[in-house]
Design a protein around this motif. Structure first.
Motif, mmCIF file in Angstrom:
data_model
loop_
_atom_site.group_PDB
_atom_site.id
_atom_site.type_symbol
_atom_site.label_atom_id
_atom_site.label_comp_id
_atom_site.label_asym_id
_atom_site.label_seq_id
_atom_site.Cartn_x
_atom_site.Cartn_y
_atom_site.Cartn_z
ATOM 1 N N ALA A 78 0.838 -1.207 0.000
ATOM 2 C CA ALA A 78 0.000 0.000 0.000
ATOM 3 C C ALA A 78 0.871 1.254 0.000
ATOM 4 O O ALA A 78 0.563 2.232 -0.685
ATOM 5 C CB ALA A 78 -0.938 -0.016 1.207
ATOM 6 N N ALA A 79 1.969 1.232 0.734
ATOM 7 C CA ALA A 79 2.853 2.396 0.795
ATOM 8 C C ALA A 79 3.505 2.670 -0.554
ATOM 9 O O ALA A 79 3.560 3.824 -1.004
ATOM 10 C CB ALA A 79 3.917 2.207 1.874
ATOM 11 N N ASP A 80 4.003 1.639 -1.230
ATOM 12 C CA ASP A 80 4.639 1.845 -2.532
ATOM 13 C C ASP A 80 3.625 2.311 -3.581
ATOM 14 O O ASP A 80 3.927 3.173 -4.410
ATOM 15 C CB ASP A 80 5.353 0.582 -3.006
ATOM 16 C CG ASP A 80 6.708 0.396 -2.344
ATOM 17 O OD1 ASP A 80 7.189 1.331 -1.669
ATOM 18 O OD2 ASP A 80 7.288 -0.700 -2.506
ATOM 19 N N GLU A 81 2.421 1.765 -3.549
ATOM 20 C CA GLU A 81 1.394 2.195 -4.499
ATOM 21 C C GLU A 81 0.984 3.641 -4.212
ATOM 22 O O GLU A 81 0.777 4.428 -5.134
ATOM 23 C CB GLU A 81 0.179 1.252 -4.426
ATOM 24 C CG GLU A 81 -0.865 1.513 -5.473
ATOM 25 C CD GLU A 81 -0.485 1.109 -6.895
ATOM 26 O OE1 GLU A 81 -1.332 1.325 -7.782
ATOM 27 O OE2 GLU A 81 0.621 0.605 -7.141
ATOM 28 N N PHE A 82 0.910 4.000 -2.935
ATOM 29 C CA PHE A 82 0.582 5.375 -2.558
ATOM 30 C C PHE A 82 1.661 6.334 -3.062
ATOM 31 O O PHE A 82 1.348 7.390 -3.612
ATOM 32 C CB PHE A 82 0.442 5.468 -1.032
ATOM 33 C CG PHE A 82 -0.070 6.787 -0.534
ATOM 34 C CD1 PHE A 82 -1.431 6.993 -0.354
ATOM 35 C CD2 PHE A 82 0.796 7.819 -0.229
ATOM 36 C CE1 PHE A 82 -1.916 8.212 0.113
ATOM 37 C CE2 PHE A 82 0.339 9.040 0.239
ATOM 38 C CZ PHE A 82 -1.037 9.233 0.411
#
Length: 169
Positions: free
Chosen positions: A109-113
């Motif tokens: 989720a952090a990398d996609e964000f």
């Protein structure tokens, strides 16, 4: 003066990265894009319902999405006085939607964000992906910028096909 960021979150909605990292990532993107003028950028962290409403209002699509960019001014606008900051615009992100998308795409989720934060700011700077050539240029720029930012795992090449017209869930 320096770039200013107004980072707000809808009640009960949080980003998968810290506000400090959001600011650092934005500073890096603007610097790497050669923006020589201080910018004002609004970052809104919202739930699926709010981004659905904005998507319907601004894009005519009554569905949730991951990110929406609303451009105000460009840093090279001749109407801006020397030294006057540029009100670049607003980037609205839906971390719940982004987390589900990340799972589907095999990332965090952090990398996609981070990707969508970069994606949104590049839109404010004039990048687009409606045509194949534009999409390839934007993808390449995102790849280069993401490689410079903190990340959770191996940075893989960006594919924007999910952001093309008619592809939103």
């Amino acid at each position: 003066m320096a770039n200013e960021y107004d980072v707000t979150a809808e009640e009960g909605v949080g980003a998968p990265i810290t506000e400090d990292e959001i600011r650092m990532d934005l500073d890096r993107v603007l610097a790497e894009e050669g923006v020589g003028r201080d910018c004002l950028v609004s970052i809104s962290i919202v739930g699926d319902e709010r981004i659905r409403q904005l998507n319907a209002e601004w894009r005519g699509r009554d569905a949730a999405t991951d990110v929406i960019s609303l451009e105000c001014e460009r840093p090279d606008d001749a109407d801006l006085a020397p030294g006057e900051p540029c009100e670049l615009g607003d980037v609205v992100l839906a971390p719940g939607y982004i987390a589900r998308q990340a799972t589907r795409l095999g990332t965090t989720a952090a990398d996609e964000f981070r990707l969508l934060l970069v994606h949104g700011v590049l839109h404010l700077l004039g990048y687009d992906h409606l045509e194949d050539g534009e999409a390839e240029a934007m993808e390449a720029r995102e790849d280069a910028l993401l490689a410079m930012l903190p990340h959770d795992g191996a940075v893989r090449p960006v594919t924007l096909t999910r952001h093309r017209e008619g592809v939103d869930e």
